[in-house]
Design an enzyme around this catalytic site. Structure first.
Site, short mmCIF file in Angstrom:
data_model
loop_
_atom_site.label_atom_id
_atom_site.label_comp_id
_atom_site.label_asym_id
_atom_site.label_seq_id
_atom_site.Cartn_x
_atom_site.Cartn_y
_atom_site.Cartn_z
N HIS A 172 -10.56 1.01 1.73
CA HIS A 172 -10.34 2.01 2.78
C HIS A 172 -11.55 1.90 3.69
O HIS A 172 -12.63 2.36 3.35
CB HIS A 172 -10.22 3.43 2.19
CG HIS A 172 -9.95 4.45 3.25
ND1 HIS A 172 -8.73 5.09 3.38
CD2 HIS A 172 -10.72 4.93 4.26
CE1 HIS A 172 -8.78 5.91 4.43
NE2 HIS A 172 -9.98 5.83 4.97
N ASN A 174 -5.31 7.27 -5.98
CA ASN A 174 -6.04 8.49 -5.61
C ASN A 174 -5.29 9.75 -6.04
O ASN A 174 -4.92 10.61 -5.24
CB ASN A 174 -6.34 8.52 -4.10
CG ASN A 174 -5.10 8.57 -3.23
OD1 ASN A 174 -4.06 8.04 -3.59
ND2 ASN A 174 -5.22 9.21 -2.07
N LYS A 211 -9.55 -0.38 -5.92
CA LYS A 211 -9.53 0.28 -4.61
C LYS A 211 -10.87 0.95 -4.33
O LYS A 211 -11.35 1.77 -5.12
CB LYS A 211 -8.41 1.34 -4.59
CG LYS A 211 -8.33 2.16 -3.32
CD LYS A 211 -7.86 1.36 -2.13
CE LYS A 211 -8.05 2.10 -0.82
NZ LYS A 211 -6.83 2.40 -0.12
N HIS A 239 0.85 -1.21 0.00
CA HIS A 239 0.00 0.00 0.00
C HIS A 239 0.88 1.25 0.00
O HIS A 239 1.41 1.64 1.04
CB HIS A 239 -0.91 0.01 1.24
CG HIS A 239 -1.89 1.15 1.26
ND1 HIS A 239 -3.23 0.98 1.48
CD2 HIS A 239 -1.73 2.49 1.10
CE1 HIS A 239 -3.85 2.13 1.43
NE2 HIS A 239 -2.95 3.08 1.22
N LEU A 267 -5.16 9.14 7.94
CA LEU A 267 -6.45 8.45 7.97
C LEU A 267 -6.26 7.01 7.52
O LEU A 267 -5.53 6.79 6.55
CB LEU A 267 -7.46 9.17 7.07
CG LEU A 267 -7.95 10.50 7.63
CD1 LEU A 267 -8.78 11.25 6.59
CD2 LEU A 267 -8.74 10.32 8.91
N ASP A 317 1.34 2.55 3.67
CA ASP A 317 0.49 3.72 3.46
C ASP A 317 1.32 5.00 3.45
O ASP A 317 0.86 6.06 3.90
CB ASP A 317 -0.64 3.82 4.50
CG ASP A 317 -1.74 4.78 4.09
OD1 ASP A 317 -1.81 5.14 2.89
OD2 ASP A 317 -2.51 5.20 4.97
N HIS A 325 1.38 5.44 -1.69
CA HIS A 325 0.95 6.59 -2.49
C HIS A 325 2.21 7.17 -3.13
O HIS A 325 3.03 7.76 -2.44
CB HIS A 325 0.26 7.64 -1.61
CG HIS A 325 -0.98 7.12 -0.97
ND1 HIS A 325 -2.21 7.20 -1.56
CD2 HIS A 325 -1.16 6.45 0.20
CE1 HIS A 325 -3.12 6.64 -0.79
NE2 HIS A 325 -2.51 6.17 0.29
N LEU A 326 2.34 6.97 -4.44
CA LEU A 326 3.54 7.45 -5.13
C LEU A 326 3.34 8.83 -5.75
O LEU A 326 4.29 9.43 -6.25
CB LEU A 326 3.97 6.46 -6.21
CG LEU A 326 4.52 5.11 -5.71
CD1 LEU A 326 4.90 4.21 -6.89
CD2 LEU A 326 5.72 5.29 -4.79
N HIS A 357 -4.72 -0.82 5.85
CA HIS A 357 -4.25 -0.02 7.00
C HIS A 357 -5.21 -0.09 8.19
O HIS A 357 -5.76 0.92 8.61
CB HIS A 357 -3.96 1.43 6.60
CG HIS A 357 -4.95 2.10 5.69
ND1 HIS A 357 -6.29 2.10 5.92
CD2 HIS A 357 -4.76 2.80 4.53
CE1 HIS A 357 -6.90 2.76 4.96
NE2 HIS A 357 -5.99 3.18 4.10
C1 NCD Z 1 -3.69 9.14 2.07
C2 NCD Z 1 -3.21 10.19 1.06
O1 NCD Z 1 -2.67 11.21 1.49
O2 NCD Z 1 -3.34 9.94 -0.14
N1 NCD Z 1 -3.70 9.70 3.37
C3 NCD Z 1 -3.66 9.04 4.55
O3 NCD Z 1 -3.79 9.67 5.59
N2 NCD Z 1 -3.44 7.75 4.59
C4 NCD Z 1 -5.02 8.62 1.67
C5 NCD Z 1 -5.40 7.35 2.38
O4 NCD Z 1 -4.80 6.29 2.16
O5 NCD Z 1 -6.32 7.38 3.19
ZN ZN Z 2 -3.39 5.03 1.70
#
Ligand code: NCD
Ligand code: ZN
Length: 358
Positions: free
Chosen positions: A145, A50, A108, A22, A228, A256, A24-25, A183
Protein backbone atom coordinates in the site's frame (compact mmCIF):
# COMPACT_ATOMS: atom_id res chain seq x y z
CA UNK A 1 -10.44 -11.85 -26.95
CA UNK A 2 -11.64 -14.40 -29.49
CA UNK A 3 -11.06 -13.58 -33.17
CA UNK A 4 -14.76 -13.60 -34.02
CA UNK A 5 -15.30 -10.77 -31.57
CA UNK A 6 -12.44 -8.53 -32.61
CA UNK A 7 -14.47 -5.85 -34.43
CA UNK A 8 -14.28 -2.33 -32.99
CA UNK A 9 -17.62 -2.58 -31.26
CA UNK A 10 -18.40 -6.25 -30.61
CA UNK A 11 -21.74 -7.37 -29.25
CA UNK A 12 -20.07 -10.13 -27.27
CA UNK A 13 -16.73 -10.30 -25.53
CA UNK A 14 -15.16 -13.65 -24.64
CA UNK A 15 -11.89 -13.66 -22.71
CA UNK A 16 -9.98 -16.11 -20.57
CA UNK A 17 -11.40 -15.98 -17.04
CA UNK A 18 -9.70 -13.23 -15.05
CA UNK A 19 -8.38 -13.18 -11.50
CA UNK A 20 -8.67 -10.28 -9.07
CA UNK A 21 -5.23 -9.48 -7.67
CA UNK A 22 -6.51 -7.29 -4.80
CA UNK A 23 -9.77 -7.85 -2.88
CA UNK A 24 -11.14 -7.19 0.60
CA UNK A 25 -13.45 -10.11 1.40
CA UNK A 26 -13.94 -9.14 5.07
CA UNK A 27 -15.10 -11.74 7.59
CA UNK A 28 -18.21 -13.20 9.25
CA UNK A 29 -21.60 -12.29 7.81
CA UNK A 30 -20.10 -9.67 5.49
CA UNK A 31 -17.71 -12.26 4.00
CA UNK A 32 -20.59 -14.64 3.31
CA UNK A 33 -22.57 -11.91 1.55
CA UNK A 34 -19.83 -10.27 -0.56
CA UNK A 35 -17.89 -13.41 -1.60
CA UNK A 36 -20.49 -14.46 -4.25
CA UNK A 37 -19.83 -11.27 -6.24
CA UNK A 38 -16.11 -11.94 -6.53
CA UNK A 39 -16.40 -15.66 -7.30
CA UNK A 40 -19.02 -15.00 -9.98
CA UNK A 41 -16.43 -13.31 -12.21
CA UNK A 42 -12.97 -14.27 -10.97
CA UNK A 43 -11.28 -17.68 -10.72
CA UNK A 44 -8.75 -16.62 -8.07
CA UNK A 45 -8.22 -13.57 -5.91
CA UNK A 46 -5.45 -12.14 -3.79
CA UNK A 47 -7.22 -11.63 -0.46
CA UNK A 48 -6.20 -8.70 1.74
CA UNK A 49 -5.43 -9.48 5.41
CA UNK A 50 -6.62 -6.19 6.98
CA UNK A 51 -9.19 -7.74 9.27
CA UNK A 52 -9.68 -6.45 12.76
CA UNK A 53 -7.41 -7.80 14.24
CA UNK A 54 -5.33 -8.44 11.10
CA UNK A 55 -4.24 -11.86 9.79
CA UNK A 56 -0.62 -11.37 10.80
CA UNK A 57 0.77 -14.89 11.27
CA UNK A 58 0.70 -17.94 9.00
CA UNK A 59 -1.68 -19.59 11.46
CA UNK A 60 -4.10 -16.65 11.36
CA UNK A 61 -3.93 -16.59 7.57
CA UNK A 62 -4.69 -20.33 7.42
CA UNK A 63 -7.69 -19.83 9.72
CA UNK A 64 -8.99 -16.94 7.59
CA UNK A 65 -8.55 -19.08 4.48
CA UNK A 66 -10.62 -21.84 6.11
CA UNK A 67 -13.41 -19.36 6.89
CA UNK A 68 -13.45 -18.27 3.24
CA UNK A 69 -13.48 -21.88 2.00
CA UNK A 70 -16.40 -22.62 4.34
CA UNK A 71 -18.43 -19.86 2.62
CA UNK A 72 -17.86 -21.20 -0.90
CA UNK A 73 -20.83 -22.93 -2.50
CA UNK A 74 -20.47 -26.67 -3.10
CA UNK A 75 -18.55 -27.37 -6.31
CA UNK A 76 -16.96 -23.93 -6.50
CA UNK A 77 -13.43 -23.96 -7.95
CA UNK A 78 -12.60 -20.46 -6.72
CA UNK A 79 -9.13 -20.20 -5.15
CA UNK A 80 -8.42 -17.60 -2.49
CA UNK A 81 -4.73 -16.64 -2.59
CA UNK A 82 -3.92 -15.46 0.90
CA UNK A 83 -1.74 -12.62 2.15
CA UNK A 84 -0.13 -12.03 5.51
CA UNK A 85 -0.31 -8.61 7.15
CA UNK A 86 3.21 -7.41 7.96
CA UNK A 87 3.77 -5.82 11.35
CA UNK A 88 6.89 -4.65 13.17
CA UNK A 89 6.85 -8.09 14.83
CA UNK A 90 6.53 -10.35 11.76
CA UNK A 91 8.78 -13.41 12.02
CA UNK A 92 10.74 -14.22 8.83
CA UNK A 93 10.61 -17.92 9.75
CA UNK A 94 6.83 -17.96 10.21
CA UNK A 95 6.30 -16.06 6.95
CA UNK A 96 8.66 -18.31 4.97
CA UNK A 97 7.04 -21.42 6.46
CA UNK A 98 3.57 -20.20 5.42
CA UNK A 99 4.87 -19.49 1.93
CA UNK A 100 6.56 -22.90 1.64
CA UNK A 101 3.31 -24.61 2.67
CA UNK A 102 1.31 -22.66 0.09
CA UNK A 103 -0.86 -21.12 2.82
CA UNK A 104 0.50 -17.61 2.24
CA UNK A 105 0.97 -16.38 -1.34
CA UNK A 106 2.29 -12.89 -0.57
CA UNK A 107 2.90 -10.44 2.28
CA UNK A 108 1.13 -7.11 2.53
CA UNK A 109 2.82 -3.92 3.66
CA UNK A 110 0.50 -1.33 5.15
CA UNK A 111 2.38 1.66 6.47
CA UNK A 112 0.94 2.16 9.98
CA UNK A 113 -2.29 4.24 9.85
CA UNK A 114 -2.31 4.55 6.05
CA UNK A 115 -5.83 3.16 5.58
CA UNK A 116 -8.71 1.04 6.97
CA UNK A 117 -7.54 -1.35 9.72
CA UNK A 118 -3.86 -0.46 9.34
CA UNK A 119 -3.13 0.58 12.92
CA UNK A 120 -0.94 -2.52 13.29
CA UNK A 121 1.00 -1.74 10.11
CA UNK A 122 4.72 -1.26 9.75
CA UNK A 123 6.11 1.90 11.41
CA UNK A 124 9.47 1.96 9.55
CA UNK A 125 10.47 -0.16 6.57
CA UNK A 126 14.00 -0.67 7.91
CA UNK A 127 12.49 -2.47 10.89
CA UNK A 128 11.30 -5.29 8.61
CA UNK A 129 14.50 -5.63 6.55
CA UNK A 130 15.12 -9.18 7.89
CA UNK A 131 11.65 -10.11 6.59
CA UNK A 132 12.31 -8.53 3.19
CA UNK A 133 15.67 -10.29 3.01
CA UNK A 134 13.96 -13.65 3.45
CA UNK A 135 11.19 -12.78 0.99
CA UNK A 136 13.73 -11.86 -1.66
CA UNK A 137 15.56 -15.13 -1.00
CA UNK A 138 12.47 -17.34 -1.36
CA UNK A 139 10.82 -15.33 -4.16
CA UNK A 140 7.76 -14.28 -2.15
CA UNK A 141 5.94 -11.19 -3.48
CA UNK A 142 5.63 -8.05 -1.35
CA UNK A 143 2.36 -6.20 -1.92
CA UNK A 144 2.59 -2.55 -1.03
CA UNK A 145 0.00 0.00 0.00
CA UNK A 146 2.14 2.83 -1.34
CA UNK A 147 1.33 5.89 0.72
CA UNK A 148 3.38 7.67 3.36
CA UNK A 149 1.42 8.62 6.44
CA UNK A 150 2.44 11.63 8.54
CA UNK A 151 0.25 14.75 8.64
CA UNK A 152 2.95 16.88 6.99
CA UNK A 153 2.36 15.29 3.58
CA UNK A 154 -0.64 16.41 1.55
CA UNK A 155 -3.07 13.53 1.00
CA UNK A 156 -2.80 13.94 -2.78
CA UNK A 157 1.03 13.66 -2.62
CA UNK A 158 1.30 10.61 -0.39
CA UNK A 159 1.83 8.09 -3.17
CA UNK A 160 4.46 10.10 -5.05
CA UNK A 161 6.37 10.78 -1.81
CA UNK A 162 6.19 7.07 -0.92
CA UNK A 163 8.10 6.26 -4.12
CA UNK A 164 11.02 8.49 -3.16
CA UNK A 165 11.08 7.75 0.55
CA UNK A 166 10.28 4.05 0.65
CA UNK A 167 10.21 2.30 -2.72
CA UNK A 168 13.46 3.62 -4.16
CA UNK A 169 15.57 2.74 -1.08
CA UNK A 170 13.81 -0.62 -0.60
CA UNK A 171 14.45 -1.73 -4.17
CA UNK A 172 18.01 -0.40 -3.97
CA UNK A 173 18.60 -2.65 -0.95
CA UNK A 174 16.55 -5.60 -2.30
CA UNK A 175 16.92 -5.33 -6.08
CA UNK A 176 15.47 -8.80 -6.75
CA UNK A 177 12.45 -8.49 -4.41
CA UNK A 178 9.17 -9.26 -6.20
CA UNK A 179 7.01 -6.24 -5.51
CA UNK A 180 3.49 -5.22 -6.47
CA UNK A 181 2.73 -1.52 -6.13
CA UNK A 182 -0.96 -1.90 -5.30
CA UNK A 183 -3.84 0.22 -6.65
CA UNK A 184 -1.62 2.88 -8.23
CA UNK A 185 -3.21 6.31 -8.68
CA UNK A 186 -0.55 8.62 -10.13
CA UNK A 187 1.48 9.33 -13.24
CA UNK A 188 4.57 9.02 -11.02
CA UNK A 189 3.65 5.49 -9.91
CA UNK A 190 2.90 4.33 -13.45
CA UNK A 191 6.23 5.72 -14.68
CA UNK A 192 8.13 4.22 -11.75
CA UNK A 193 6.72 0.74 -12.38
CA UNK A 194 7.28 0.94 -16.12
CA UNK A 195 10.94 1.90 -15.62
CA UNK A 196 11.62 -0.66 -12.86
CA UNK A 197 12.89 -4.21 -13.36
CA UNK A 198 10.67 -7.16 -14.25
CA UNK A 199 10.30 -7.95 -10.55
CA UNK A 200 8.10 -4.85 -10.09
CA UNK A 201 4.45 -4.67 -11.20
CA UNK A 202 1.28 -2.76 -10.30
CA UNK A 203 -2.44 -3.30 -9.97
CA UNK A 204 -4.98 -0.73 -11.16
CA UNK A 205 -8.58 -0.48 -9.93
CA UNK A 206 -11.57 0.24 -12.18
CA UNK A 207 -12.57 3.31 -10.20
CA UNK A 208 -9.16 4.98 -10.54
CA UNK A 209 -9.50 4.49 -14.31
CA UNK A 210 -12.99 5.99 -14.24
CA UNK A 211 -12.92 9.00 -11.91
CA UNK A 212 -10.68 11.85 -10.94
CA UNK A 213 -10.86 13.72 -7.65
CA UNK A 214 -13.68 15.98 -8.82
CA UNK A 215 -16.01 13.00 -8.40
CA UNK A 216 -15.50 13.12 -4.63
CA UNK A 217 -16.90 16.66 -4.53
CA UNK A 218 -19.45 16.66 -7.37
CA UNK A 219 -22.23 18.96 -6.09
CA UNK A 220 -21.50 17.99 -2.48
CA UNK A 221 -19.38 15.45 -0.65
CA UNK A 222 -19.64 11.97 -2.19
CA UNK A 223 -18.59 9.34 0.33
CA UNK A 224 -19.05 6.46 -2.14
CA UNK A 225 -16.28 7.87 -4.35
CA UNK A 226 -13.90 8.02 -1.39
CA UNK A 227 -11.20 5.39 -1.14
CA UNK A 228 -7.51 5.19 -0.37
CA UNK A 229 -5.33 5.97 -2.13
CA UNK A 230 -7.65 8.86 -2.95
CA UNK A 231 -8.48 9.61 -6.61
CA UNK A 232 -6.13 12.26 -8.04
CA UNK A 233 -6.23 14.91 -10.81
CA UNK A 234 -7.33 14.11 -14.36
CA UNK A 235 -3.73 13.97 -15.63
CA UNK A 236 -3.18 11.00 -13.33
CA UNK A 237 -6.33 9.17 -14.40
CA UNK A 238 -5.25 9.53 -18.02
CA UNK A 239 -1.79 8.12 -17.21
CA UNK A 240 -3.42 5.11 -15.50
CA UNK A 241 -5.62 4.51 -18.54
CA UNK A 242 -2.54 4.58 -20.76
CA UNK A 243 -0.68 2.16 -18.48
CA UNK A 244 -3.58 -0.30 -18.15
CA UNK A 245 -4.31 -0.38 -21.89
CA UNK A 246 -0.65 -0.26 -23.01
CA UNK A 247 -0.29 -4.02 -23.19
CA UNK A 248 2.63 -3.86 -20.71
CA UNK A 249 2.80 -7.04 -18.63
CA UNK A 250 3.67 -4.94 -15.58
CA UNK A 251 0.08 -3.77 -15.09
CA UNK A 252 -2.80 -6.01 -14.13
CA UNK A 253 -6.29 -6.13 -12.69
CA UNK A 254 -6.86 -5.58 -8.97
CA UNK A 255 -10.25 -4.16 -8.05
CA UNK A 256 -9.53 -3.19 -4.43
CA UNK A 257 -13.22 -3.93 -3.85
CA UNK A 258 -13.66 -2.78 -0.24
CA UNK A 259 -17.20 -3.08 1.12
CA UNK A 260 -18.35 -0.90 3.99
CA UNK A 261 -21.89 -0.65 5.30
CA UNK A 262 -23.68 2.43 4.05
CA UNK A 263 -23.99 3.88 7.56
CA UNK A 264 -20.20 3.80 8.03
CA UNK A 265 -19.61 5.52 4.67
CA UNK A 266 -22.33 8.16 5.07
CA UNK A 267 -21.01 9.48 8.35
CA UNK A 268 -19.19 12.49 9.79
CA UNK A 269 -16.01 10.41 9.49
CA UNK A 270 -16.74 8.03 6.65
CA UNK A 271 -14.68 4.92 5.86
CA UNK A 272 -12.43 4.68 2.80
CA UNK A 273 -13.35 1.96 0.33
CA UNK A 274 -15.35 1.33 -2.84
CA UNK A 275 -17.39 -1.86 -3.33
CA UNK A 276 -16.99 -2.61 -7.02
CA UNK A 277 -17.13 -6.43 -7.06
CA UNK A 278 -20.69 -6.70 -8.48
CA UNK A 279 -19.76 -5.13 -11.86
CA UNK A 280 -15.97 -5.05 -11.82
CA UNK A 281 -15.31 -6.68 -15.16
CA UNK A 282 -17.98 -4.61 -16.88
CA UNK A 283 -16.31 -1.45 -15.54
CA UNK A 284 -12.90 -2.46 -16.88
CA UNK A 285 -14.47 -3.44 -20.23
CA UNK A 286 -16.06 0.01 -20.52
CA UNK A 287 -12.70 1.69 -19.91
CA UNK A 288 -10.83 -0.50 -22.41
CA UNK A 289 -13.56 0.06 -24.99
CA UNK A 290 -13.44 3.83 -24.51
CA UNK A 291 -9.67 3.65 -25.08
CA UNK A 292 -10.11 1.55 -28.26
CA UNK A 293 -8.19 -1.23 -26.51
CA UNK A 294 -10.72 -4.04 -25.94
CA UNK A 295 -8.22 -6.42 -27.53
CA UNK A 296 -5.85 -5.75 -24.63
CA UNK A 297 -8.35 -6.41 -21.85
CA UNK A 298 -7.53 -10.12 -21.72
CA UNK A 299 -3.83 -9.52 -21.12
CA UNK A 300 -4.52 -7.03 -18.33
CA UNK A 301 -7.32 -9.05 -16.72
CA UNK A 302 -6.26 -12.66 -17.23
CA UNK A 303 -2.61 -13.06 -18.26
CA UNK A 304 -0.24 -10.49 -16.75
CA UNK A 305 -1.20 -11.28 -13.13
CA UNK A 306 -0.71 -15.08 -13.23
CA UNK A 307 2.55 -14.64 -15.13
CA UNK A 308 3.91 -12.26 -12.49
CA UNK A 309 2.86 -14.59 -9.66
CA UNK A 310 4.19 -17.65 -11.53
CA UNK A 311 0.78 -19.33 -11.67
CA UNK A 312 -0.95 -21.09 -14.59
CA UNK A 313 -3.50 -19.22 -16.70
CA UNK A 314 -7.12 -20.15 -16.03
CA UNK A 315 -8.64 -22.85 -18.23
CA UNK A 316 -12.03 -21.15 -18.44
CA UNK A 317 -13.58 -18.16 -20.20
CA UNK A 318 -16.00 -15.42 -19.27
CA UNK A 319 -18.62 -13.91 -21.54
CA UNK A 320 -19.74 -10.30 -21.56
CA UNK A 321 -22.70 -9.29 -23.73
CA UNK A 322 -23.48 -5.83 -24.93
CA UNK A 323 -26.60 -4.98 -23.05
CA UNK A 324 -27.52 -1.98 -20.93
CA UNK A 325 -27.78 -2.88 -17.26
CA UNK A 326 -28.84 -0.79 -14.30
CA UNK A 327 -26.53 -1.03 -11.28
CA UNK A 328 -28.66 -1.32 -8.12
CA UNK A 329 -28.69 1.58 -5.65
CA UNK A 330 -28.07 -0.73 -2.71
CA UNK A 331 -27.06 -4.31 -2.03
CA UNK A 332 -27.96 -6.17 1.16
CA UNK A 333 -24.90 -7.46 3.01
CA UNK A 334 -23.71 -8.25 6.50
CA UNK A 335 -27.08 -7.45 8.04
CA UNK A 336 -27.02 -3.97 6.51
CA UNK A 337 -26.67 -2.43 3.06
CA UNK A 338 -23.79 -1.41 0.80
CA UNK A 339 -23.87 1.15 -2.00
CA UNK A 340 -22.08 -0.50 -4.93
CA UNK A 341 -19.77 1.34 -7.31
CA UNK A 342 -21.71 3.04 -10.17
CA UNK A 343 -24.95 2.70 -8.16
CA UNK A 344 -27.95 3.86 -10.15
CA UNK A 345 -25.93 4.12 -13.38
CA UNK A 346 -26.60 2.32 -16.64
CA UNK A 347 -23.60 0.29 -17.78
CA UNK A 348 -23.02 -1.04 -21.28
CA UNK A 349 -22.12 -4.65 -20.63
CA UNK A 350 -23.82 -7.62 -18.98
CA UNK A 351 -21.77 -10.39 -17.42
CA UNK A 352 -23.16 -13.57 -19.00
CA UNK A 353 -21.16 -16.21 -17.13
CA UNK A 354 -18.24 -18.60 -17.21
CA UNK A 355 -17.65 -21.46 -19.68
CA UNK A 356 -14.82 -23.92 -20.35
CA UNK A 357 -12.03 -22.60 -22.56
CA UNK A 358 -13.21 -23.06 -26.17
C1 NCD B 1 -9.54 -0.55 2.03
C2 NCD B 1 -10.48 -1.17 3.08
O1 NCD B 1 -11.57 -0.64 3.27
O2 NCD B 1 -10.11 -2.20 3.63
N1 NCD B 1 -10.01 0.76 1.70
C3 NCD B 1 -9.73 1.45 0.58
O3 NCD B 1 -10.12 2.61 0.49
N2 NCD B 1 -9.10 0.90 -0.43
C4 NCD B 1 -8.15 -0.53 2.54
C5 NCD B 1 -7.13 -0.28 1.47
O4 NCD B 1 -6.91 -1.12 0.59
O5 NCD B 1 -6.51 0.78 1.48
ZN1 ZN C 1 -7.18 -2.56 -0.70
Amino acid sequence: MSAADSSASPSRLVIRQPDDWHVHLRDGAMLADVLPYTIRQFARAIVMPNLSPPAATSGEVAEYRARIMACLPKGSTFTPLMTLYLTDATSPDDLAAGFALGVVTAAKLYPAHATTNSAHGVTAIRGIYPVLERMQEVGMPLLVHGEVTGGDIDIFDREAVFIERVLVPTLRDFPALKLVFEHITTVEAAAFVEAAGENVAATITPHHLQINRNAIFAGGIRPHAYCLPIAKREVHRLALRRAATSGSAKFFLGTDTAPHEVKTKESACGCAGIFNAPHALEAYAMVFEEEGALGRLEGFASEHGPRFYGLPLNESQVVLERQECLVPERIAAGGGEIVPWMAGEVIRWRFAGVQPLG
